[in-house]
Write a protein that holds these residues in place. Structure first.
Motif, PDB file in Angstrom:
ATOM      1  N   SER A 103       0.815  -1.220   0.000  1.00 37.06           N
ATOM      2  CA  SER A 103       0.000   0.000   0.000  1.00 37.06           C
ATOM      3  C   SER A 103       0.844   1.265   0.000  1.00 37.06           C
ATOM      4  O   SER A 103       0.497   2.265  -0.613  1.00 37.06           O
ATOM      5  N   PHE A 104       1.967   1.232   0.749  1.00 46.38           N
ATOM      6  CA  PHE A 104       2.762   2.449   0.906  1.00 46.38           C
ATOM      7  C   PHE A 104       3.934   2.495  -0.065  1.00 46.38           C
ATOM      8  O   PHE A 104       5.081   2.407   0.355  1.00 46.38           O
ATOM      9  N   TYR A 105       3.652   2.562  -1.323  1.00 46.14           N
ATOM     10  CA  TYR A 105       4.747   2.798  -2.260  1.00 46.14           C
ATOM     11  C   TYR A 105       4.464   4.123  -2.947  1.00 46.14           C
ATOM     12  O   TYR A 105       3.325   4.545  -3.062  1.00 46.14           O
ATOM     13  N   PHE A 106       5.498   4.785  -3.374  1.00 47.29           N
ATOM     14  CA  PHE A 106       5.334   6.177  -3.749  1.00 47.29           C
ATOM     15  C   PHE A 106       5.404   6.446  -5.246  1.00 47.29           C
ATOM     16  O   PHE A 106       5.211   7.557  -5.681  1.00 47.29           O
ATOM     17  N   ASP A 107       5.696   5.435  -6.021  1.00 47.90           N
ATOM     18  CA  ASP A 107       5.787   5.663  -7.454  1.00 47.90           C
ATOM     19  C   ASP A 107       4.638   4.928  -8.151  1.00 47.90           C
ATOM     20  O   ASP A 107       4.640   3.700  -8.219  1.00 47.90           O
ATOM     21  N   PRO A 108       3.666   5.660  -8.678  1.00 47.14           N
ATOM     22  CA  PRO A 108       2.527   5.004  -9.313  1.00 47.14           C
ATOM     23  C   PRO A 108       2.921   4.157 -10.516  1.00 47.14           C
ATOM     24  O   PRO A 108       2.206   3.235 -10.894  1.00 47.14           O
ATOM     25  N   ALA A 109       4.065   4.488 -11.126  1.00 49.68           N
ATOM     26  CA  ALA A 109       4.457   3.767 -12.337  1.00 49.68           C
ATOM     27  C   ALA A 109       5.068   2.402 -12.009  1.00 49.68           C
ATOM     28  O   ALA A 109       5.272   1.584 -12.898  1.00 49.68           O
ATOM     29  N   SER A 110       5.368   2.148 -10.730  1.00 52.54           N
ATOM     30  CA  SER A 110       5.982   0.865 -10.392  1.00 52.54           C
ATOM     31  C   SER A 110       4.911  -0.159 -10.047  1.00 52.54           C
ATOM     32  O   SER A 110       3.789   0.185  -9.725  1.00 52.54           O
ATOM     33  N   MET A 111       5.286  -1.438 -10.120  1.00 61.58           N
ATOM     34  CA  MET A 111       4.339  -2.505  -9.775  1.00 61.58           C
ATOM     35  C   MET A 111       4.720  -3.080  -8.414  1.00 61.58           C
ATOM     36  O   MET A 111       5.852  -3.534  -8.239  1.00 61.58           O
ATOM     37  N   PRO A 112       3.821  -3.057  -7.445  1.00 60.62           N
ATOM     38  CA  PRO A 112       4.183  -3.483  -6.087  1.00 60.62           C
ATOM     39  C   PRO A 112       4.160  -4.996  -5.925  1.00 60.62           C
ATOM     40  O   PRO A 112       3.522  -5.516  -5.033  1.00 60.62           O
TER      41      PRO A 112
END
Lengths: 149, 434
Positions: A103-112
């Motif tokens: 949930s807490f990742y800051f780059d929308p372009a990355s895939m968690p």
């Protein structure tokens, strides 16, 4: 208290071990199938998780009270029991962190995906440890000196 | 002292620490949800508590095993105390989950009462199949990343002092797609797009065919409120970690004007961004929920004439834990934030959903989503707003997240994020005509 005596019965313990090992194997199986995205399978997998955790915790408690500390095999079983308990605690704590990481990742372009892989990995670890513990207990059950029945 | 004894003391210290920590979190969560620390605990704790209960149960077990095993009266009391503490924490951890079916039934009833058989006949094959799934809670919310693309930091406004950017989540295909304008929260004084605005939510709806715009719109500089003193400075320092570096301070009116400007930019570039402005949803969280409420209810109101795109049609507003009724308080804080084109009393009205819902000719359908343990925004006040809106014959659905705190959906895969997404996508589909 009379009713609780059944918990100290070897036959009951044997069936309980079987029930736990079957539930854990089914949990692993259905959760793996659930990755395909089928709702019914995921629902069964969810119910199995909720069932498997208390089953395993109660099994661990039973082993603590029934394994013979004065015997070599009994001591090894108790050590394995402690290890499973610790693994469960650590895996559940890290499952929480994996969820938060997703949930807490800051780059929308990355895939968690890391968080999801970690969740699967941790889940498999505790279920496999649970299966191993149950199987070891089941196999060593005929050795009279390892148990206090 | 031998090594076994030392190890035992270390283990006991670790277990006692665990028990104290979780007891503290549980007490704060249950009894002090309207304090700052209660707010922080309430964001994450209900979603993760069941997974962590094993940690304190094991700690409790070890404490009973090693500390209270003698058959004395004192040991029996000690063991009983530990058992009671663990049972209390266990019950608290599972209370929200026991309430899920009740809250889900309530939301179902509201949707059925509002939409009737259109709701029951709605095609939901492309939507989340159940409101809550344990499986998704553990392994993550399934989002098909192949169905959309993301472009970040696109400039939409430079006012000479500051530049404002947005992120564009574009579904595959030519569209035009229904639009979601996502407005971040942060109490009007901090916050940012992207990491500050629940990225999984934006991605999920992009994967379902909505073009999502997640934007910055400026914040108010708390150091400009001298009455806040050192607290204001300390707060500004913390907020700078999660807020873009703005050179100017923006009142609520100016923040809203920036959002309005974005809608005009979108109008001009709607072909480029594959946006169908005739089907626009405004989604906001907390202070962003307040902004969303003002945009939803005010975009055709003469009080905001010229503020927004003239061709934009708001299909519905989705407000997460929004303040719907700003009232003049003793604190000078809001007075400064609300300075604008009208006298202050009128500014309070202009920026209150409860005023606009009665005084606007165009009132799109509204969905409010809030946890009933929200310690920041008053939950009963928003229930009153819903009743008020319904008494005016407006559509207002209220989805309650059981024991959810403020910002419950930050940890998106937990029950709060799942239930809210389940009902939001149905609500949006219904408003788009099924």
């Amino acid at each position: 208290m009379e009713k609780l005596k059944i918990l100290k019965n070897k036959q009951f313990f044997k069936y309980y071990l079987l029930l736990t090992v079957v539930t854990l194997i089914l949990t692993l199986f259905f959760n793996a199938l659930g990755l395909m995205g089928e709702l019914q399978i995921q629902t069964v997998a969810g119910i199995l998780i909720v069932t498997a955790v208390p089953l395993l915790v109660i099994l661990i408690l039973l082993i603590f009270s029934r394994a013979n500390r004065n015997d070599d095999i009994g001591r090894k079983i108790i050590r394995m029991n402690y290890l499973t308990l610790i693994i469960m605690c650590v895996c559940f704590s890290f499952l929480v962190l994996a969820g938060l990481f997703s949930s807490f990742y800051f780059d929308p372009a990355s895939m968690p995906l890391f968080g999801q892989f970690l969740s699967v990995f941790l889940f498999v670890i505790w279920v496999v440890f649970g299966i191993c513990l149950s199987l070891v207990c089941y196999i060593t059950l005929p050795i009279e000196r390892a148990w206090l029945f | 002292m031998n090594i076994h004894k030392i190890l035992r003391y270390i283990l006991l210290f670790f277990c006692y620490s665990n028990l104290v920590l979780f007891l503290f979190l549980t007490i704060v969560y249950v009894f002090f949800d309207n304090t700052l620390i209660g707010f922080v605990v309430g964001i994450i704790y209900p979603g993760i508590a069941p997974l962590l209960c094993l940690v304190y149960l094991v700690s409790g077990l070890i404490i009973v095993r090693f500390s209270f095993m003698k058959d004395t009266r004192l040991d029996r009391i000690g063991a009983l105390t530990i058992i009671v503490i663990c049972a209390f924490m266990l019950i608290v951890a599972f209370i929200p989950y026991m309430q899920i079916s009740y809250r889900v039934r309530d939301a179902e009833n509201q949707l059925f009462q509002t939409y009737g058989t259109t709701y029951t006949n709605l095609t939901t094959s492309n939507m989340r199949p159940v409101p809550y799934s344990i499986y998704d809670n553990i392994f993550g919310f399934p989002i098909d990343e192949a169905k959309f693309s993301v472009q970040t930091d696109i400039l939409y406004l430079n006012n000479g002092n500051d530049s404002f950017y947005f992120d564009w989540y574009k579904p595959n295909g030519d569209g035009p797609f229904p639009v979601i304008i996502a407005i971040h929260g942060g109490g009007w004084v901090m916050g940012n797009k992207a990491g500050g605005n629940v990225i999984p939510f934006n991605k999920y709806f992009a994967s379902k065919g909505y073009v999502v715009f997640d934007l910055q719109y400026g914040v108010y500089d708390v150091t400009k409120v001298p009455e806040m003193g050192d607290f204001g400075k300390a707060f500004a320092m913390i907020s700078s970690l999660i807020t873009p570096k703005y050179n100017s301070s923006y009142t609520i009116q100016q923040q809203l004007e920036n959002i309005g400007y974005f809608t005009k930019v979108l109008e001009v570039n709607r072909t480029k961004y594959h946006a169908d402005l005739n089907k626009t949803f405004i989604v906001g969280r907390s202070a962003g929920g307040h902004m969303a409420s003002i945009v939803t209810l005010g975009y055709k109101n003469p009080l905001f004439a010229g503020n927004f795109s003239s061709i934009m049609n708001i299909t519905a507003g989705i407000w997460f834990y929004p303040p719907t009724n700003l009232t003049k308080s003793k604190s000078p804080f809001f007075d400064k934030l609300l300075v604008g084109s009208l006298p202050l009393d009128l500014q309070y009205n202009k920026f209150s959903a409860s005023f606009l819902v009665k005084n606007s000719t165009v009132v799109p359908p509204i969905m409010i989503v809030q946890g009933d343990k929200d310690g920041v925004v008053d939950y009963p006040a928003n229930l009153e707003f819903q009743e008020y809106a319904k008494s005016l014959n407006k559509t207002c659905i209220f989805v309650t997240i059981p024991w959810g705190g403020h910002a419950f959906d930050i940890n998106f895969q937990t029950y709060g994020g799942q239930i809210s997404t389940y009902y939001i996508e149905r609500f949006m589909a219904l408003e788009l005509g099924g």
